[in-house]
Design an enzyme around this catalytic site. Sequence first.
Site, short mmCIF file in Angstrom:
data_model
loop_
_atom_site.label_atom_id
_atom_site.label_comp_id
_atom_site.label_asym_id
_atom_site.label_seq_id
_atom_site.Cartn_x
_atom_site.Cartn_y
_atom_site.Cartn_z
CG HIS D 157 -27.23 -23.37 112.25
ND1 HIS D 157 -27.32 -22.67 111.04
CD2 HIS D 157 -28.24 -24.09 112.37
CE1 HIS D 157 -28.67 -22.62 110.62
NE2 HIS D 157 -29.04 -23.49 111.36
CB SER D 278 5.11 -29.91 114.28
OG SER D 278 5.82 -28.76 114.17
CD GLU D 291 -4.76 -31.23 108.91
OE1 GLU D 291 -4.39 -30.14 108.60
OE2 GLU D 291 -3.68 -32.02 109.40
#
Lengths: 463, 463, 463, 463
Positions: D157, D278, D291
């Site tokens: 969890h 970035s 990703e």
Amino acid sequence: MADKPWDGRFSEPTDKAVERFTSSIDIDKRLYQHDINGSIAHCRMLGKCGILTSDEADAIVEGLEKVGEEIEQGKLEFTDRLEDIHMHVEDRLSVHVGDLARKLHTGRSRNDQIALDTRLYLREETVKIINALLELRRVIVSFAEKHSDVILPGYTHMQRAQPVLLAHHFMAYYEMFARDTQRFREALERIDVMPLGAAALAGTTYPIDQAYAAELLGFSKISDNSMDAVSDRDFIMEFLSAASICMIHFSRISEELVIWSSSEFRFIEIADAFATGSSIMPQKKNPDIPELVRGKSGRVIGDLVSLFTLMKSLPLAYNRDMQEDKPPLMDAVETVKSCIDIYCRMLPHIRVNRNVMADAAQRGYLNATDLADYLVGRGMPFREAHGCAGRAVTYALGKNSELHELTLDELKSFSSLIENDIYLTLSSKALIDRRRSYGGTAYENVSSQIEKAKRQIAQEMER
Amino acid sequence: MADKPWDGRFSEPTDKAVERFTSSIDIDKRLYQHDINGSIAHCRMLGKCGILTSDEADAIVEGLEKVGEEIEQGKLEFTDRLEDIHMHVEDRLSVHVGDLARKLHTGRSRNDQIALDTRLYLREETVKIINALLELRRVIVSFAEKHSDVILPGYTHMQRAQPVLLAHHFMAYYEMFARDTQRFREALERIDVMPLGAAALAGTTYPIDQAYAAELLGFSKISDNSMDAVSDRDFIMEFLSAASICMIHFSRISEELVIWSSSEFRFIEIADAFATGSSIMPQKKNPDIPELVRGKSGRVIGDLVSLFTLMKSLPLAYNRDMQEDKPPLMDAVETVKSCIDIYCRMLPHIRVNRNVMADAAQRGYLNATDLADYLVGRGMPFREAHGCAGRAVTYALGKNSELHELTLDELKSFSSLIENDIYLTLSSKALIDRRRSYGGTAYENVSSQIEKAKRQIAQEMER
Amino acid sequence: MADKPWDGRFSEPTDKAVERFTSSIDIDKRLYQHDINGSIAHCRMLGKCGILTSDEADAIVEGLEKVGEEIEQGKLEFTDRLEDIHMHVEDRLSVHVGDLARKLHTGRSRNDQIALDTRLYLREETVKIINALLELRRVIVSFAEKHSDVILPGYTHMQRAQPVLLAHHFMAYYEMFARDTQRFREALERIDVMPLGAAALAGTTYPIDQAYAAELLGFSKISDNSMDAVSDRDFIMEFLSAASICMIHFSRISEELVIWSSSEFRFIEIADAFATGSSIMPQKKNPDIPELVRGKSGRVIGDLVSLFTLMKSLPLAYNRDMQEDKPPLMDAVETVKSCIDIYCRMLPHIRVNRNVMADAAQRGYLNATDLADYLVGRGMPFREAHGCAGRAVTYALGKNSELHELTLDELKSFSSLIENDIYLTLSSKALIDRRRSYGGTAYENVSSQIEKAKRQIAQEMER
Amino acid sequence: MADKPWDGRFSEPTDKAVERFTSSIDIDKRLYQHDINGSIAHCRMLGKCGILTSDEADAIVEGLEKVGEEIEQGKLEFTDRLEDIHMHVEDRLSVHVGDLARKLHTGRSRNDQIALDTRLYLREETVKIINALLELRRVIVSFAEKHSDVILPGYTHMQRAQPVLLAHHFMAYYEMFARDTQRFREALERIDVMPLGAAALAGTTYPIDQAYAAELLGFSKISDNSMDAVSDRDFIMEFLSAASICMIHFSRISEELVIWSSSEFRFIEIADAFATGSSIMPQKKNPDIPELVRGKSGRVIGDLVSLFTLMKSLPLAYNRDMQEDKPPLMDAVETVKSCIDIYCRMLPHIRVNRNVMADAAQRGYLNATDLADYLVGRGMPFREAHGCAGRAVTYALGKNSELHELTLDELKSFSSLIENDIYLTLSSKALIDRRRSYGGTAYENVSSQIEKAKRQIAQEMER
């Protein structure tokens, strides 16, 4: 009425295994009230048009109401032999009104009847979902308002990017659920079309008055084409598409709540009453609700794929395959409703660790962009300023400091354009308050978005 | 500009295999015109707001236009090193305007830029699809009108059910494609939202004028929340949902055209120019176009599932996963457009075998319902009449005759209510003309639906 | 035992709505027998290892057996408060054996327990499905044998292509279902792995003997990695993939049976006991079973997509999302079993219209390929022969004749190579009997494939 | 050879838009080498059987080899007019060998030819994927070995549960990829079946020798049924299922690497050469590769759904829809290969922050289970011990301490059974080393699993 409705042409009784396999009563019994309401309207219309006498119509309506109560009270036993809810209702009706029951089916077919029942059901459920989404949006706005000064890091690529207001972050979900509401509203327009009168597929020869039936049932529109009326399941596919997109939103917010509940983030704590523990590990408090909601997104998307596969390549008009439209539809309706409901209940019970969030927003060079912007403000071209700020970050990383922890001399070593006012520039609050472009995270912007949202909700509730 | 836009912070050059893997230029180069248009608007806006001087802005705009022409003329070489279309354009711009190129990116990020490009692209394509669907609906209406007196059997369960007009059958598809148009229009409203100004995720600190940029780009709305602006892909999921439902319609009409082209049905023949043959079987003429269109439905539904899976569980705001949104989107756009186009071309080249259709409508007891209705009209309860007609069918089957081929005595043996006027009742034309409920297949109804459709198309074309 | 198993750490009771939302008892109660069997084996193993005394173990086993009987007899009430089947069993066990019940959970967790229950369940069901597929294959072979001399047209693009034996056509489905069987067998190997001993995720500290538990439960393998053991749902995805492919086969054969039941084809008639009629059209006999089966393919594919979406991006190890694995799994298991069963029952009740099939195989120039081959046999290059046969078809089409109905002079006008023996060449039987390549439709080939299939089935049944 | 292969029967030329729409050359040109290899084998077989003279066969083979080289060297222009790769190759062949080229197609059809090409292609790619997975497993094992003493929290969890070895965690992925390998191997058996000889659908009349062709092409099996041979796409659906499950594994490991790269976790750092920055935020280092890989899972699952939708309800035998099988197949092949490759490259460049991991494993009461077990070891029933440990956690939480930071007196206040040896019991290393159940995380267990994996890999590489 022990016989099948088509017995005349058949010389063999239906095999029991076939009865079991083809029966849909387990599923469509949930539509009993819609079936009865549809039949009452149909019957009243037949009465108005003189196809039934008004005595006949009254008797049937009364009988149908009795059947409705009987089912409500669990007095009717369901059996595969009677195949579906339509036959159960008619069969039971004949107990109350005798052979007259056989006249109810005049001018319609089970093909338009099941389309009607499904549309009545889905119209009701879509309205419920729209209202539930409105409530969820209200809860989100109220959560945002309650935490209007909480700062946390905004992330891209799960990397701290720039500080944002928690209210701003939650208002992004407000936008998503507002679009969902809009999509369900638009789907509702195409659900709210009455198929009655299409009969089997070609229309009926009886001089019926569909406008009257539509009025009784509250429909805004009557189907323009009878073949389309009985073979169209667009309204289900469209509902399931809207539901799937909505569940994607739930999967995203749930993912965030799960991650934020981790020991590493510690951004939030979900109240004990909304979490569960472990049967073996005494220390655990698990964010079960967001986890389950996230998992349920798969269910609804699966339901949509079921419908697409089902409808692919079906020729006109009705085909028995379509009986399989209801299990995925009903599953999705129940799933979406339960997820909205549990979120409305849980969100107010989330405790926000504002200091943990604020600290996180201070560490990780979230002000590097603003250092670059500062330099641009002093005339450096953007890409160059970006490189300069990058080098400052590398330097600070090496010292295990943040940019705002460097001395002015250290900062000046990256550009002589830097002055003492840089420290004011680099605080989280300043960073946030400077982002005043429309939709940006500045305090004032977010609070006016919250006001706008409240007006929106109020307006939509009045509809 | 050989360096990466983020070089300052990095100490190692990017691995070549990583450049290849992460590059999106193969896909997003198709967006070059939208990227340049977006940059021109952004640049003009920066000029208007004094963030750039008007000379700077003019020079950049001129440079961008040159880059656009160069790409148009195939003069720009694309390379994985420059990662995406944004970097290619900026890199090339610097050849024309030098370091000034670096100022273009002021006040924006690739996160809002790619959202902008995708929205500009999809807005344009959605408008094209809406117009193409209007044309398809026009073609269908014209086909229906041309065959306004052709009768064929309507089917349920692929069994002949009741005779219908071919025009009525095709107008059912008109309804489906009209709903598709509507759905694309509604999706368009949520596509037509400008994300510019969101910058990386939190808004920008520059005093930009988003309303002006929106005006230049023709957007009706500006995103209310910057985090939503860069992380929202609802507009793609919604477009793909609408596209999937539309392709389901194509799969259905295609299935019918394929079946109708079989030797057993022989209802239609597709012109040689729109069919293909076999490399081995000289007699074959294959309905390749409907087959391929039917197959392509899988493609678009697969694209939708891709997007759902992609977006499931993504936290806010931008994540690199989202780069994978464009291949399925573009695939679906191209597929839907090509299917609409080929249907617009093919439909007028379908030859209808009206006699075969009419004969089919006369055989298979399609008038059995009307025999039952006839009996109801003479006072028999519906379910009883249904059984009586069923027995007549069984009898006729045994004689290998149709109901209208039985003698009056034979018919009377099933019910004494039957009189000589039964024969008028049982002809295909009479069957059709009696189905006058709204949306029914009666001649007059269908022709007024055709007129309504023509008015609708005319109105929609004026928008 | 009214308390939650984790009460120690919690200060608030669970909200009722949360209990309802997180409860899985509605679904997992179906696993009660597997849960009890798993617990019995676990308990015996604890006894063998001295972790429980043998008296304790005996008492618990006896208690568990009682609980099993009580559930069997419907004596246990299920409640959301007790969350899942594990807690219900343990709670009830404590009624029989008191506090001793609390010792049963030693050395395990609900994480490995639910993985165990699901694997026990799916192993049993997969074996059932394998056996059912064997029976279906037997039924298909027997159908093929019974119709060993029936000729029908083989189709490509739904166009008559070349005559084939009906037995050959059905044996193609035999191949598909044989591959399905094989896939389920291979999936079974990966289902048949015991996760017990993984406990919560890291293994247990108790000196347990997993080999003994595996032996008691009949497992061939024990999981090599405890984290994988509790987080792996591959076995479900793989089962659902095999099930989806199997349902695609059912959708294909069903599509054919539906089309063949049409008035236009009239190739088959499904017995009255296996078809249903219409509530409104007395003449209808609908192939409901193949239609429903075709529709159910969507259901199983949707179930698979649910699982993929559910599992996408879940970090290790157990997450509550996984609770949502059972509804799609159980739905697919029941769907596949019911489709196989109903097909086994229905196939023998299909009446084949052999004359209609044979006539169809004679019309439509299905011998055109063989005319081309005849010419190749006399030395003409293939592509030229193909063109020549194509022209003959066009000529015959114009006369509304078949090739074998043309005179020798007419035939010779297309090539002087044609002689009188051409007529023997062009009959359906000759066409079929000449296709003797391995896997071809020649009588002898098909009958030896039938024999091979019978041997295969016999062998597989012995496993 | 400018004409279509079926020109004989057609009176109109194909519409240009139709040529464009139906052409598959853009996609299937990638199969040119397989098409040529298949044709060479077919031709040699025709030669061996005397259907071609050996001179003819030699000339054609030589011609085909020339065509192969020409395509290799980019000398052949592809055109929609020639529809597919088969026609391009044959057309070009006729330039080299004249009319003789027309004889190559003897005894086969494009239906079995495209099945052959696709199987040759997929066999080759599946072998590549199996080998790539072996390499990935080797890289994982080597990563595990390199970090054999690194401890981190195991999560359920997303909550810290119990400490585990990082090697154990990664070996869970080893298990997943090992199962993937196995699934691809089993799929390979069903890919490796030769369809040649099925011709259009019914087999061929020529006395061909399929065993010889199979031998030349290295096939283990020949298709048993010609109709199945041309209409079966199971092997694609099965491959895509295996690929989808594999991509689910990639989505899971990628999710973990992304989360572990966050500032909050800081468990790992991906080398600069394998990350990107970035354009606007100088401090960012983004885990782009995981990703993107995570996002690509959607793509492959979408491809699988495409195939299912495509195949649903297709009657036997070949239908043109099937042309649409190749874009999703090829997309999935390329996606899976690229993800495996980039992971093999990236994994060795992940820097593990062992101290951060170890600290995390010490905080969050991961030893609470073992405190409970300690009490059980001293005779307390399990559920009671669990509650007792839970109360100790609550107490420690209140003091902001860990269990092992409490004094003996404090600990004794929860149970008098606790003695001084408790502190040895509660260290991470002790916790790990006690989990010796098979598959558990104890040092020795993990290292023997690593050895087992190495043996497995070595064995599999020898196959």
